[in-house]
Design a protein around this motif. Structure first.
Motif, short mmCIF file in Angstrom:
data_model
loop_
_atom_site.label_atom_id
_atom_site.label_comp_id
_atom_site.label_asym_id
_atom_site.label_seq_id
_atom_site.Cartn_x
_atom_site.Cartn_y
_atom_site.Cartn_z
N ARG A 1 0.84 -1.08 -0.01
CA ARG A 1 0.14 -0.11 -0.07
C ARG A 1 1.01 1.07 0.02
NH1 ARG A 1 -5.32 1.55 1.03
NH2 ARG A 1 -5.65 -0.64 1.49
N ASN A 2 2.04 1.24 0.87
CA ASN A 2 2.83 2.28 0.93
C ASN A 2 3.71 2.55 -0.53
OD1 ASN A 2 2.42 2.67 3.35
ND2 ASN A 2 4.00 2.31 4.25
N LYS A 3 4.02 1.37 -1.27
CA LYS A 3 4.57 1.70 -2.62
C LYS A 3 3.69 2.27 -3.61
CE LYS A 3 7.46 -2.27 -2.11
NZ LYS A 3 7.83 -3.80 -2.40
N ILE A 4 2.02 1.98 -3.44
CA ILE A 4 1.21 2.66 -4.30
C ILE A 4 1.10 3.93 -3.98
CG2 ILE A 4 -1.34 2.92 -4.72
CD1 ILE A 4 -1.30 -0.18 -4.39
N ARG A 5 0.96 4.55 -2.59
CA ARG A 5 1.04 5.92 -2.03
C ARG A 5 2.05 6.74 -2.77
NH1 ARG A 5 0.77 5.32 3.14
NH2 ARG A 5 -1.13 4.51 3.05
N LEU A 6 3.45 6.00 -2.41
CA LEU A 6 4.51 6.86 -2.38
C LEU A 6 5.14 6.91 -3.75
CD1 LEU A 6 6.36 5.85 0.99
CD2 LEU A 6 5.16 7.93 0.43
N ASN A 7 4.91 5.83 -4.69
CA ASN A 7 5.44 5.59 -5.88
C ASN A 7 4.55 5.49 -7.04
OD1 ASN A 7 8.02 5.26 -4.80
ND2 ASN A 7 7.61 3.09 -4.42
N LEU A 8 3.43 4.77 -6.92
CA LEU A 8 2.63 4.63 -8.09
C LEU A 8 1.92 5.88 -8.43
CD1 LEU A 8 1.40 2.92 -10.50
CD2 LEU A 8 -0.11 1.80 -8.66
N ILE A 9 1.06 6.15 -7.33
CA ILE A 9 0.22 7.52 -7.46
C ILE A 9 1.02 8.56 -7.88
CG2 ILE A 9 -1.44 8.96 -6.49
CD1 ILE A 9 -2.42 6.55 -4.76
N PRO A 10 2.24 8.97 -7.47
CA PRO A 10 2.72 10.26 -8.19
C PRO A 10 3.08 9.92 -9.67
CG PRO A 10 3.48 9.67 -5.92
CD PRO A 10 2.53 8.61 -6.38
N LEU A 11 3.49 8.89 -9.97
CA LEU A 11 3.63 8.39 -11.44
C LEU A 11 2.40 8.55 -12.19
CD1 LEU A 11 5.67 7.42 -13.58
CD2 LEU A 11 5.02 5.10 -12.88
N MET A 12 1.40 8.35 -11.66
CA MET A 12 0.11 8.50 -12.41
C MET A 12 -0.35 9.77 -12.62
SD MET A 12 -2.00 4.97 -10.72
CE MET A 12 -3.38 5.29 -11.86
N GLN A 13 0.14 10.54 -11.38
CA GLN A 13 -0.32 12.28 -11.33
C GLN A 13 0.50 13.01 -12.47
OE1 GLN A 13 0.35 12.63 -7.29
NE2 GLN A 13 -1.66 13.18 -6.85
N GLY A 14 1.56 12.14 -12.83
CA GLY A 14 2.49 12.99 -14.11
C GLY A 14 1.79 12.88 -15.38
N ILE A 15 0.78 11.71 -15.44
CA ILE A 15 0.05 11.84 -16.58
C ILE A 15 -1.22 12.53 -16.52
CG2 ILE A 15 -1.24 9.94 -18.20
CD1 ILE A 15 0.95 7.92 -16.86
N ASN A 16 -1.85 12.34 -15.33
CA ASN A 16 -3.15 13.07 -15.02
C ASN A 16 -3.01 13.47 -13.62
OD1 ASN A 16 -5.66 13.89 -14.69
ND2 ASN A 16 -6.80 11.85 -14.84
N PRO A 17 -2.84 14.78 -13.51
CA PRO A 17 -2.94 15.51 -12.00
C PRO A 17 -4.01 15.13 -11.27
CG PRO A 17 -2.00 16.98 -13.87
CD PRO A 17 -2.67 15.69 -14.48
#
Length: 425
Positions: A192-208
């Motif tokens: 869950r932390n990997k999703i919060r700290l890594n995956l979501i920021p990466l996705m926000q780079g595509i769609n803020p």
């Protein structure tokens, strides 16, 4: 203001009423502190519950001290408990995360009853729901796994699902309320932390606005899920029997594998196991699939579904024995629950057990030995019925497949002097 937003959400989802007392799960983190402060500001009567899991040394003690001081300053009754979480995880063979979850929710339920609270309020917010949605998607899930976190589950309610973490932090700053930070939330050791700290920021780079987009999608899917659930319930009625699933009926459904998934996943089967079960439908009978508490057996016309809880607790049948002299006018009964033997051919004591693979006997009226497994297969008995077959043994030899057939070696003949009549009720 955020208080009004939460108040509207509580009323809309019918989480609890103004007259009900609320038990707040209070970790000391920003989310739970905001939850307590908002509920108090809205006029709700609250008590708080804090778990010290003894996992972070002094930091765990720091959290407990903070919570004590906060509740004292707010005049809120506080319940505290300590857990040996690591020992519990080892004992139950589960992860630390799962151990902490089981321990806290079991304890929360106890405290709720003791304190006469109506509900347990936990501080999951919109970001948590998005993370859950992505976590389920990564692991593989059905439509229900894409709904995120639901606002109410029994006595558990989540009043903050209408706001995100950024809004929570802003609110706490506005009211100048301190909180503590769990250092493990800043580590990417857990999924869950990997999703919060890594995956979501990466996705926000595509769609803020990805979190908002996923939240809207989750809300939309919630409406779709109601239609889906109705279709699944109707399908279950068509394919389920007391014993299990009618294979032909299942295969005639519009989406048989999806229906099978919805029947089996609540029983602890994962998506890969459901796939294996579905593939077995076109194969031979006999395949076995096991979850923690259930098993599925592929039979001829059914997928048998059975609880494994009582598999090893089966009680042997009750037999009554009557011994008497044999006379030529004695008529051997032909009822399945009665067996007659030449008493002198039997070796005492007789014993009862389940049949085993490799067992043989000589079926009455025959001369050669036959595998018990082959006999039961020839009788076209279901796998579940076969497994419940008991045998009466004389020494190491099977004298009777109870309720089925006797062994020819113990038959009554012209030399018989005494007989034993065995009755199975």
């Amino acid at each position: 203001m955020m208080q009004q937003q939460v108040a509207q959400y509580i009323n809309k989802e019918k989480l609890f009423s103004q007259e009900e007392k609320v038990l707040v799960a209070l970790s000391g983190g920003a989310d739970s502190v905001a939850l307590l402060r908002i509920l108090l500001s809205l006029g709700y009567t609250c008590e708080a519950a804090h778990c010290n899991f003894r996992l972070r040394g002094e930091e765990s003690n720091r959290d407990e001290t903070f919570v004590r001081n906060l509740c004292q300053s707010l005049a809120v009754k506080l319940h505290i408990t300590h857990f040996n979480t690591q020992a519990y995880a080892v004992e139950k063979h589960i992860s630390i995360e799962m151990a902490a979850r089981e321990l806290r929710y079991n304890w929360f339920s106890e405290v709720r009853e003791q304190s006469n609270c109506s509900v347990i309020a936990v501080a999951h917010h919109q970001d948590d729901s998005v993370e859950t949605m992505l976590l389920n998607l990564i692991r593989g899930t059905g439509i229900n796994g894409l709904l995120g976190i639901r606002p109410k589950n029994g006595n558990i309610v989540r009043p903050l699902l209408c706001v995100n973490r950024s809004e929570i932090i802003t609110y706490l700053k506005q009211i100048e309320q301190a909180y503590v930070t769990d250092s493990t939330n800043l580590q990417d050791e857990y999924t869950r932390n990997k999703i919060r700290l890594n995956l979501i920021p990466l996705m926000q780079g595509i769609n803020p606005s990805i979190k908002e987009s996923l939240a809207r999608t989750s809300n939309y899917l919630n409406e779709v899920a109601k239609i889906y659930a109705k279709g699944i319930d109707e399908g279950k009625k068509r394919v389920l029997t007391e014993e299990g699933i009618l294979i032909n009926s299942l295969l005639n459904e519009a989406s048989p594998q999806t229906l099978l998934y919805e029947i089996l996943t609540p029983l602890g089967f994962n998506s890969a196991q459901v796939e294996d079960v579905f593939q077995s439908l076109s194969g031979q009978a006999g395949k076995l699939f096991i979850s923690n508490e259930w098993r599925v057996i592929k039979d001829r016309e059914l997928l048998l579904i059975e609880s494994t809880a009582n598999q090893d607790k089966a009680t042997p049948p009750t037999l009554t024995f009557e011994e008497k002299e044999y006379t030529p006018d004695f008529v051997i009964p032909h009822e399945r629950g009665i067996a007659c033997f030449d008493a002198d051919k039997l070796k005492r004591p007789l014993s009862i057990r389940k049949w085993r693979q490799g067992d043989t006997f000589v079926p009455f009226g025959m001369e050669g030995k036959k595998l018990v497994s082959n006999y039961l297969t020839d009788r076209k008995l279901s796998i579940a019925v076969k497994e419940q077959q008991w045998v009466l043994c004389s020494d190491e030899k099977i004298a009777w497949l109870i309720g089925e057939r006797t062994d020819n070696r113990f038959r009554i003949d012209d030399a018989t002097k005494r007989i034993i009549i065995v009755t199975f009720n």
